[in-house]
Every structure is written in C-alpha cells, then in structure tokens.
Design a protein around this motif. Structure first.
Motif, short mmCIF file in Angstrom:
data_model
loop_
_atom_site.label_atom_id
_atom_site.label_comp_id
_atom_site.label_asym_id
_atom_site.label_seq_id
_atom_site.Cartn_x
_atom_site.Cartn_y
_atom_site.Cartn_z
N TYR A 8 0.84 -1.20 0.00
CA TYR A 8 0.00 0.00 0.00
C TYR A 8 0.88 1.24 0.00
N ILE A 10 -0.16 5.02 1.25
CA ILE A 10 -1.20 5.89 1.78
C ILE A 10 -0.54 7.08 2.46
N ASN A 11 -1.00 8.27 2.08
CA ASN A 11 -0.44 9.52 2.61
C ASN A 11 1.08 9.58 2.45
N TRP A 109 0.22 5.88 13.08
CA TRP A 109 -1.22 6.11 13.09
C TRP A 109 -1.52 7.12 11.98
N TYR A 111 -2.09 6.29 8.77
CA TYR A 111 -1.74 5.74 7.46
C TYR A 111 -2.61 4.54 7.11
N GLN A 112 -3.66 4.32 7.86
CA GLN A 112 -4.62 3.23 7.63
C GLN A 112 -4.00 1.84 7.77
N LYS A 115 -6.39 -0.34 9.68
CA LYS A 115 -7.54 -0.60 8.82
C LYS A 115 -7.20 -1.66 7.77
N LYS A 116 -6.01 -1.58 7.19
CA LYS A 116 -5.61 -2.56 6.17
C LYS A 116 -5.39 -3.94 6.80
N GLU A 119 -8.90 -5.21 7.18
CA GLU A 119 -9.43 -5.64 5.88
C GLU A 119 -8.87 -7.01 5.48
N LYS A 143 -12.67 6.74 17.22
CA LYS A 143 -12.29 6.65 15.81
C LYS A 143 -12.26 5.20 15.35
N ILE A 147 -14.59 2.89 12.65
CA ILE A 147 -14.03 2.05 11.58
C ILE A 147 -14.60 0.63 11.66
#
Length: 181
Positions: A8, A10-11, A109, A111-112, A115-116, A119, A143, A147
């Motif tokens: 990934y 991200i940002n 924190w 940068y997902q 979350k990844k 997933e 937060k 999610i």
C-alpha cells in the motif's frame, strides 16, 4: 494460515501487509513492548505479559499451521510497525468464530495500517468460512469504533468499569462482533 503479501501507499507512506514468519519473532517481541508503552487503548502496560523471541516463534508456527488462526505484520522499509492476530478456538462449538486484535506504532497512526490489517483479516475470515469475528475496544477509542462499524461490526455488549487507566478512572470495554449469516 498465510495470506498473499499486499503493498500500500497511503499519505506518502509505502508499507506491506504480510503473514508473520519466524524471523519476525525478535522484532515482534520488542515491538509489542514499545506499542504497549505508547497507548492505553490496549490491555497491557509496557512490559506486562512479555513474550520473548522464542515465544513469538512458537506463536507464529502455531498460527501458520492452524487454519483457524492468522498472524499478520505490517512493515515499512523492512521494519515492523504493527501486527494483528485472529485466533480461533480448538473447541468445536466455537469453531465458527475468531477473536481479532491489532496494534500499530503511534508514529504510524493515520496511514490506515490498522484498517488494512483489519481488511486483510476480514477477507481471510470470509474466504475460510469463519462466520464471526469478535473484538474488544476501549470506549474512548471512538475513531476505531467507527471504523469497526464501517466494516459491519456491531456492539454486542459493554463490560462496565472493565479497565483502570493511569488517570485512576475506570473505563468500559465495548464488545463488538461481525457476523456473516
């Protein structure tokens, strides 16, 4: 169980999610201690319930060999920055579900990564016929609760006055689950 590596960006941060391997054990031992010292969202204080390199080697081996377990790590430039586990029971009556837990270094924190990891865990669970993923989250971690709800988790209960934090106050733990009918 193992998954295919996923990359990934991200940002502006490039990172990889992959299955844990035995050579991660030493880094996981120190990473866990560091993460536990960075947040009160987790169950342990820094250094509590310490798992050494050999302990992580055993966990990784057991999780890799068991179809009801998953151990993932997140790495940036080859350095571990987070991990998660899904752990299923050996008891037949609980064979349809796993418990999920995740942790990420504070510097990563936003940068997902968590979350990844979630997933990837959900995808693995769905592909392996797991009907329920359960987890616990501190009530103040709004937060992350949001999610989890976005991924279909629902509040199943509240453990009142479940944790005492450094401010001397008691906090509730939210019990959540994602169920596939």
């Amino acid at each position: 169980m193992k998954i295919k590596e996923q990359v990934y960006c991200i940002n502006g941060l490039n990172y990889m999610i992959r299955s844990a391997v035995e050579t991660d054990a030493k880094d996981l031992s120190s990473l866990r201690v560091q993460i536990d010292g960075e947040t009160e969202y987790l169950d342990r204080e820094q250094g509590e319930a310490f798992i050494d390199e050999e302990g992580f080697k055993q966990l990784i081996a057991a999780d890799t060999e068991n179809a009801r377990k998953l151990f993932l790590v997140a790495s940036v430039d080859g350095n571990l920055v987070g991990f998660c586990r899904c752990e299923g029971s050996v008891l037949k009556r609980f064979s349809h579900k796993v418990e999920f837990g995740v942790c990420v270094l504070r510097d990563y924190w936003g940068y997902q990564i968590g979350k990844k990891l979630l997933e990837s865990s959900i995808s693995w669970a769905d592909m392996n016929g797991i009907k329920k993923i359960g987890l616990n989250v501190l009530e103040t971690n709004k937060k992350v609760i949001k999610i989890y709800e976005e991924f279909g988790f629902k509040v199943e209960g509240v453990l009142r006055r479940d944790k005492i934090l450094s401010d001397g106050k008691y906090y509730n733990t939210i019990v959540m689950g994602r169920i596939i009918e």
